[in-house]
Write a protein that holds these residues in place. Sequence first.
Motif, PDB file in Angstrom:
ATOM      1  N   GLY A  38       0.815  -1.210   0.000  1.00 15.14           N
ATOM      2  CA  GLY A  38       0.000   0.000   0.000  1.00 15.14           C
ATOM      3  C   GLY A  38       0.845   1.254   0.000  1.00 15.14           C
ATOM      4  N   MET A  39       1.931   1.254   0.768  1.00 14.47           N
ATOM      5  CA  MET A  39       2.825   2.412   0.792  1.00 14.47           C
ATOM      6  C   MET A  39       3.513   2.584  -0.561  1.00 14.47           C
ATOM      7  SD  MET A  39       4.567   1.876   4.543  1.00 14.47           S
ATOM      8  CE  MET A  39       3.555   1.778   6.019  1.00 14.47           C
ATOM      9  N   GLY A  42       0.832   3.795  -3.140  1.00 13.69           N
ATOM     10  CA  GLY A  42       0.091   5.001  -2.815  1.00 13.69           C
ATOM     11  C   GLY A  42      -1.362   4.760  -2.469  1.00 13.69           C
ATOM     12  N   THR A  43      -1.710   3.532  -2.083  1.00 17.55           N
ATOM     13  CA  THR A  43      -3.100   3.209  -1.731  1.00 17.55           C
ATOM     14  C   THR A  43      -3.296   3.062  -0.229  1.00 17.55           C
ATOM     15  OG1 THR A  43      -2.616   0.847  -2.036  1.00 17.55           O
ATOM     16  CG2 THR A  43      -3.494   2.053  -3.939  1.00 17.55           C
ATOM     17  N   ALA A  44      -2.250   3.260   0.535  1.00 19.34           N
ATOM     18  CA  ALA A  44      -2.338   3.071   1.986  1.00 19.34           C
ATOM     19  C   ALA A  44      -2.718   4.394   2.658  1.00 19.34           C
ATOM     20  CB  ALA A  44      -1.003   2.549   2.529  1.00 19.34           C
ATOM     21  N   ASP A  45      -4.016   4.705   2.654  1.00 22.43           N
ATOM     22  CA  ASP A  45      -4.444   5.908   3.355  1.00 22.43           C
ATOM     23  C   ASP A  45      -4.485   5.629   4.865  1.00 22.43           C
ATOM     24  OD1 ASP A  45      -6.720   4.369   3.745  1.00 22.43           O
ATOM     25  OD2 ASP A  45      -7.964   5.531   2.367  1.00 22.43           O
ATOM     26  N   ARG A  46      -4.820   6.640   5.643  1.00 16.19           N
ATOM     27  CA  ARG A  46      -4.800   6.497   7.101  1.00 16.19           C
ATOM     28  C   ARG A  46      -5.725   5.365   7.559  1.00 16.19           C
ATOM     29  NH1 ARG A  46      -3.433   9.509  11.558  1.00 16.19           N
ATOM     30  NH2 ARG A  46      -2.739  11.221  10.198  1.00 16.19           N
ATOM     31  N   ALA A  47      -6.913   5.256   6.972  1.00 13.77           N
ATOM     32  CA  ALA A  47      -7.858   4.231   7.395  1.00 13.77           C
ATOM     33  C   ALA A  47      -7.305   2.830   7.119  1.00 13.77           C
ATOM     34  CB  ALA A  47      -9.195   4.415   6.674  1.00 13.77           C
ATOM     35  N   PHE A  48      -6.666   2.672   5.963  1.00 13.09           N
ATOM     36  CA  PHE A  48      -6.089   1.373   5.615  1.00 13.09           C
ATOM     37  C   PHE A  48      -4.999   0.980   6.612  1.00 13.09           C
ATOM     38  CE2 PHE A  48      -2.690  -1.010   3.506  1.00 13.09           C
ATOM     39  CZ  PHE A  48      -3.382  -2.082   2.972  1.00 13.09           C
ATOM     40  N   GLU A  50      -4.557   2.063   9.657  1.00 10.74           N
ATOM     41  CA  GLU A  50      -5.132   1.806  10.976  1.00 10.74           C
ATOM     42  C   GLU A  50      -5.793   0.425  11.042  1.00 10.74           C
ATOM     43  OE1 GLU A  50      -4.800   3.474  13.718  1.00 10.74           O
ATOM     44  OE2 GLU A  50      -3.603   5.018  12.744  1.00 10.74           O
TER      45      GLU A  50
END
Length: 321
Positions: A38-39, A42-48, A50
């Motif tokens: 995800g990192m 670029g798909t690892a937002d905060r919700a992901f 967490e």
Amino acid sequence: MIDIQWTNRTMVNTVIAMTHLRGLGYLLGLQGAALLRGMREGTADRAFVERRIDEIRQLLDDPALNADEGVDASLGDISTNDVYQQWAPAYDGPNTMIDLEEPLIHSILDDLPLGTVLDAACGTGRYAAHLAEKGHRVIGVDASPDMLAVARKRLPDVDLHVAGLEALPLPDDSVDIVVCGLALAHVPDLVPVMAEFARVLRPGGHLVISDAHQLLSYVRPTLARYAEDGAPPSILVEHHRPLSAYLAAALPMGFQVRHCAEPKSPRESRSQLDEPLSDPPPTHVSWEIQGWCPEAAAIANDVPSIVIWHFQLDDEAKSGQ
């Protein structure tokens, strides 16, 4: 672990490689793979992120996973023939790898002219049967007598031989096509195998290969096998390679690349990951326990499952050998 053996009155110390397999470690690895991917993408937002951290905490606190102490499995105490002896009766049953691979290999083979075909590591004869039905003259070789026994029942009129890929029982320039399906991971060195394929192929002949993809092997590692006699578990040695390894072995032999594909398993075939499992995990590592963290597992598994190569032997390279 040191295994002390006595040979001709000489003490020999043999280091046996051991792998510790534990369900909790495997699931944490999937979570880590999902986070890193995800990192990277670029798909690892905060919700992901967490959700991954919350699931990691839950896994670490789960009593069933913590009660599982795992197993130590030796690497290489089981042979390829041992494994295929177990697989042979059920090898032609449902298999997601074969379901993905076969149509793509068929599409390549079906565009090639009729001729003499070597099904190398033919197993139960799944490609030999298809090719014979299409009108090719087919020869099959496999190192497993148990797999060939199934092939002989299926294909009584096909010429089948017990043989390894490093020493094919065929004369030079004797076949027009070589197909080798999902077998090269069992070969420690590709160079002698590619040399044999080049030797038996006629100038301009075609080599069609499928193999388990190296990326998939990191997400779905080879699991321990348990002997019926109660012996300690063992892991079959497999050789998963980067794409460059196939090219490094094939190009010096005069092969030219005609096609390469890296198909992924469709998401539908991993439906068992859609919902978390409610039952306790098994006492040994199993791919089925990925269902305990379905989102992370689906992301980690979204990698190529197979690599497919179509090579053609260069006429000039063959004549110069």
